[in-house]
Scaffold this motif. Structure first.
Motif, short mmCIF file in Angstrom:
data_model
loop_
_atom_site.label_atom_id
_atom_site.label_comp_id
_atom_site.label_asym_id
_atom_site.label_seq_id
_atom_site.Cartn_x
_atom_site.Cartn_y
_atom_site.Cartn_z
N PRO A 38 0.81 -1.22 0.00
CA PRO A 38 0.00 0.00 0.00
C PRO A 38 0.85 1.27 0.00
CG PRO A 38 -0.70 -1.50 1.74
CD PRO A 38 0.54 -2.06 1.15
N ALA A 39 1.99 1.23 0.68
CA ALA A 39 2.87 2.39 0.70
C ALA A 39 3.41 2.69 -0.69
CB ALA A 39 4.01 2.17 1.69
N ARG A 40 3.82 1.66 -1.40
CA ARG A 40 4.32 1.85 -2.77
C ARG A 40 3.24 2.43 -3.66
NH1 ARG A 40 6.70 -3.49 -2.55
NH2 ARG A 40 8.79 -3.27 -1.76
N HIS A 41 2.02 1.94 -3.48
CA HIS A 41 0.89 2.43 -4.27
C HIS A 41 0.71 3.94 -4.07
CE1 HIS A 41 -2.92 2.39 -6.38
NE2 HIS A 41 -3.46 3.01 -5.36
N LEU A 42 1.00 4.42 -2.87
CA LEU A 42 0.88 5.85 -2.56
C LEU A 42 2.11 6.65 -2.96
CD1 LEU A 42 -0.76 5.58 0.96
CD2 LEU A 42 -1.85 6.41 -1.14
N GLY A 43 3.14 5.95 -3.46
CA GLY A 43 4.34 6.64 -3.90
C GLY A 43 5.44 6.71 -2.87
N ILE A 44 5.27 6.04 -1.75
CA ILE A 44 6.30 6.03 -0.72
C ILE A 44 7.39 5.06 -1.12
CG2 ILE A 44 6.79 5.52 1.71
CD1 ILE A 44 3.89 6.33 2.31
N ARG A 45 8.61 5.54 -1.16
CA ARG A 45 9.73 4.70 -1.57
C ARG A 45 10.79 4.59 -0.47
NH1 ARG A 45 6.43 3.49 -4.73
NH2 ARG A 45 6.41 3.83 -6.94
N GLY A 46 10.65 5.33 0.60
CA GLY A 46 11.63 5.31 1.68
C GLY A 46 11.00 5.71 2.99
N VAL A 47 11.82 5.83 3.98
CA VAL A 47 11.33 6.22 5.29
C VAL A 47 12.03 7.50 5.73
CG1 VAL A 47 10.69 3.92 6.04
CG2 VAL A 47 13.01 4.72 6.44
N PRO A 48 11.43 8.32 6.51
CA PRO A 48 10.06 8.16 6.95
C PRO A 48 9.07 8.61 5.88
CG PRO A 48 10.96 10.14 7.92
CD PRO A 48 12.08 9.47 7.14
N GLY A 49 7.91 8.05 5.94
CA GLY A 49 6.80 8.46 5.08
C GLY A 49 5.56 8.56 5.95
N TYR A 50 4.89 9.66 5.88
CA TYR A 50 3.70 9.89 6.71
C TYR A 50 2.48 9.94 5.82
CZ TYR A 50 7.35 11.63 9.81
OH TYR A 50 8.48 11.75 10.57
N VAL A 51 1.47 9.18 6.16
CA VAL A 51 0.21 9.21 5.45
C VAL A 51 -0.88 9.35 6.50
CG1 VAL A 51 -1.37 7.99 3.92
CG2 VAL A 51 1.10 7.71 3.63
N VAL A 52 -1.71 10.38 6.35
CA VAL A 52 -2.78 10.62 7.30
C VAL A 52 -4.09 10.50 6.55
CG1 VAL A 52 -3.79 12.27 8.92
CG2 VAL A 52 -1.30 12.17 8.64
N GLN A 53 -4.93 9.59 6.97
CA GLN A 53 -6.24 9.33 6.36
C GLN A 53 -6.14 9.05 4.87
OE1 GLN A 53 -8.54 12.77 7.54
NE2 GLN A 53 -9.31 11.68 9.33
N GLY A 54 -5.02 8.50 4.43
CA GLY A 54 -4.85 8.14 3.04
C GLY A 54 -4.82 9.31 2.08
N THR A 55 -4.77 10.53 2.60
CA THR A 55 -4.86 11.71 1.76
C THR A 55 -3.65 12.63 1.88
OG1 THR A 55 -7.25 11.68 1.98
CG2 THR A 55 -6.29 13.73 1.23
N TYR A 56 -3.26 12.90 3.10
CA TYR A 56 -2.18 13.85 3.36
C TYR A 56 -0.88 13.09 3.52
CZ TYR A 56 -6.35 16.44 4.42
OH TYR A 56 -7.59 17.00 4.36
N MET A 57 0.14 13.50 2.75
CA MET A 57 1.39 12.76 2.78
C MET A 57 2.58 13.69 2.89
SD MET A 57 0.59 9.93 -0.12
CE MET A 57 -0.72 10.71 -1.04
N ALA A 58 3.61 13.17 3.56
CA ALA A 58 4.90 13.86 3.63
C ALA A 58 5.97 12.78 3.57
CB ALA A 58 5.01 14.67 4.92
#
Length: 80
Positions: A38-58
């Motif tokens: 699921p993280a890869r699907h959201l574009g996360i490729r490393g750490v840290p990665g923050y996803v809040v409610q599946g919408t807000y990302m850093a």
């Protein structure tokens, strides 16, 4: 495995709990890969990665203010 148990104890972790985790398959490579999908699907490729409610990302190393701002923004929209 003895090394990991010793290191867990030196880090202040419960060694009996560490043994149970290490003996289980809960955190094996396949389980971790499943968690990564699921993280890869959201574009996360490393750490840290923050996803809040599946919408807000850093992504990447952030000051504590940035993930906190994400939480505040998500909360404001939830209660609005």
């Amino acid at each position: 495995m003895a090394l990991w148990i010793r290191l867990a104890g030196e880090a202040g972790l419960d060694q009996e709990a560490a043994i149970k985790v290490l003996e289980s398959r809960e955190y094996d490579a396949d389980a971790v890969r499943q968690d990564q999908k699921p993280a890869r699907h959201l574009g996360i490729r490393g750490v840290p990665g923050y996803v809040v409610q599946g919408t807000y990302m850093a992504f990447g190393s952030k000051s504590p203010d940035e993930p906190t701002a994400l939480l505040h923004q998500a909360w404001a929209e939830t209660v609005a």
